[in-house]
Design a protein around this motif. Structure first.
Motif, PDB file in Angstrom:
ATOM      1  N   LYS A   2     -24.213 -32.100 -33.454  1.00 10.60           N
ATOM      2  CA  LYS A   2     -22.849 -31.846 -33.900  1.00 10.60           C
ATOM      3  C   LYS A   2     -22.273 -33.176 -34.363  1.00 10.60           C
ATOM      4  N   LEU A  27     -27.712 -30.123 -38.887  1.00 14.49           N
ATOM      5  CA  LEU A  27     -26.471 -30.105 -38.124  1.00 14.49           C
ATOM      6  C   LEU A  27     -26.109 -28.699 -37.659  1.00 14.49           C
ATOM      7  N   ASP A  28     -25.750 -28.612 -36.387  1.00 17.92           N
ATOM      8  CA  ASP A  28     -25.201 -27.350 -35.878  1.00 17.92           C
ATOM      9  C   ASP A  28     -23.751 -27.198 -36.313  1.00 17.92           C
ATOM     10  N   HIS A  29     -23.016 -28.316 -36.283  1.00 20.08           N
ATOM     11  CA  HIS A  29     -21.594 -28.261 -36.632  1.00 20.08           C
ATOM     12  C   HIS A  29     -21.210 -29.557 -37.331  1.00 20.08           C
ATOM     13  N   LEU A  30     -20.536 -29.435 -38.443  1.00 18.81           N
ATOM     14  CA  LEU A  30     -19.956 -30.562 -39.160  1.00 18.81           C
ATOM     15  C   LEU A  30     -18.446 -30.449 -39.045  1.00 18.81           C
ATOM     16  N   ALA A  31     -17.839 -31.448 -38.411  1.00 19.99           N
ATOM     17  CA  ALA A  31     -16.384 -31.458 -38.236  1.00 19.99           C
ATOM     18  C   ALA A  31     -15.810 -32.650 -38.988  1.00 19.99           C
ATOM     19  N   ALA A  51     -24.776 -27.886 -42.687  1.00 19.06           N
ATOM     20  CA  ALA A  51     -24.544 -27.533 -41.287  1.00 19.06           C
ATOM     21  C   ALA A  51     -24.446 -26.020 -41.131  1.00 19.06           C
ATOM     22  N   ARG A  52     -24.794 -25.538 -39.935  1.00 19.51           N
ATOM     23  CA  ARG A  52     -24.677 -24.106 -39.665  1.00 19.51           C
ATOM     24  C   ARG A  52     -23.215 -23.682 -39.603  1.00 19.51           C
ATOM     25  N   THR A  66     -14.850 -29.930 -30.999  1.00 20.18           N
ATOM     26  CA  THR A  66     -15.991 -29.215 -31.567  1.00 20.18           C
ATOM     27  C   THR A  66     -17.296 -29.623 -30.889  1.00 20.18           C
ATOM     28  N   GLY A  67     -17.237 -30.679 -30.073  1.00 19.54           N
ATOM     29  CA  GLY A  67     -18.427 -31.158 -29.382  1.00 19.54           C
ATOM     30  C   GLY A  67     -19.200 -32.210 -30.142  1.00 19.54           C
ATOM     31  N   ALA A  68     -18.616 -32.770 -31.185  1.00 20.68           N
ATOM     32  CA  ALA A  68     -19.308 -33.802 -31.965  1.00 20.68           C
ATOM     33  C   ALA A  68     -19.734 -34.950 -31.066  1.00 20.68           C
ATOM     34  N   ARG A  92     -18.237 -40.514 -27.250  1.00 20.97           N
ATOM     35  CA  ARG A  92     -18.929 -40.196 -28.498  1.00 20.97           C
ATOM     36  C   ARG A  92     -19.329 -41.491 -29.188  1.00 20.97           C
TER      37      ARG A  92
END
Length: 271
Positions: A2, A27-31, A51-52, A66-68, A92
């Motif tokens: 993430k 990437l699971d998540h792009l924030a 990203a998904r 978002t958990g990045a 992070r």
């Protein structure tokens, strides 16, 4: 993975394009954190496919929710000062593109303290320069003498303090407009001296790293020259960087170096 990205300009786009080309669906998540939501949404619409899931935020806490686990700063010196400590204190890891901001010793100390508190790391990509691995190794045996020369076409220095020192449009020959420490170079030419700051941080520090900045009408690309003399080795390196199409003050490799930092987080062999 993430990933958090601060900024939605040319560097962020270059980074995400490279990630998408080499590791699709890494990437699971792009924030993305931006001041202008529309700009962030445009970036996600164009490149969010790497990203998904993708999201755009205007507040840091929302992006972090978002958990990045890795955050890439691609938004300039002010963004490092505004968000860096909070990202690190939250545990992070932070990849800093605008390394010139770290010439401010108080800010650097604050980021280090936050990193220790959060158990996180401040990661410095090589950006537009090379040889940092050799420089970092050299400083483990004595104190190297480090000199950096940055040469760019006159147009690349527009919008900086160089305009008050030279008539950039009238130059017929190379003109040196700054010689001094990396600290002052990063302070006075923040959009152009991130390379000097990165070299200083990898090597002997801002005060001891000597810098020369040159406006050269005879070149079309940014040139970076690094010379190191130490008890362990001597070397010089010259790199010709293709300017970013969105910002001639920045080499294209700066964004690609950010992508490399992200890709290495998932790589089996890290080089």
């Amino acid at each position: 993975m993430k990933l958090g990205v601060i900024g939605a300009g040319g560097m962020a786009a270059t980074m995400l394009e490279a990630i998408a080309a080499h590791e699709p669906r890494l990437l699971d998540h792009l924030a993305v954190l931006v001041r202008d939501r529309a700009k962030g949404e445009a970036l996600v619409a164009r490149l969010g496919g790497c990203a998904r899931m993708a999201s755009v935020h205007t507040e840091l806490h929302a992006m972090l929710q978002t958990g990045a686990g890795l955050v890439c700063e691609c938004a300039g010196h002010a963004a490092v000062a505004q968000h860096g400590a909070a990202v690190l204190a939250a545990g992070r890891d932070l990849v800093v593109a605008s390394t010139g901001a770290l010439a401010d010793q108080a800010l650097l100390d604050a980021l280090k303290d936050a990193a220790v508190k959060g158990g996180a790391q401040i990661l410095l990509p090589a950006g537009a320069v090379g040889g940092l691995d050799a420089l970092a190794a050299a400083k483990l045996r004595g104190t190297p003498r480090v000199t950096y020369v940055g040469r760019k076409p006159p147009g690349a220095w527009k919008g900086t303090k160089a305009e008050t020192l030279l008539d950039l449009d009238a130059l017929k020959a190379p003109a040196t407009f700054y010689e001094g420490s990396a600290r002052a170079a990063a302070r006075d030419f923040p959009q152009n001296a991130n390379v000097a700051a990165t070299i200083a941080l990898a090597g002997v520090g801002f005060g001891a790293t000597q810098v020369k900045l040159v406006a050269d009408p005879g070149i079309a690309r940014n040139l970076h020259e690094l010379e190191v003399e130490s008890d362990a080795l001597r070397f010089s390196i010259r790199l010709e960087g293709v300017p970013s199409s969105t910002n001639p003050k920045t080499s294209l490799t700066a964004g690609l170096s950010m992508a490399r930092a992200v890709l290495n987080r998932d790589a089996v062999v890290v080089a």
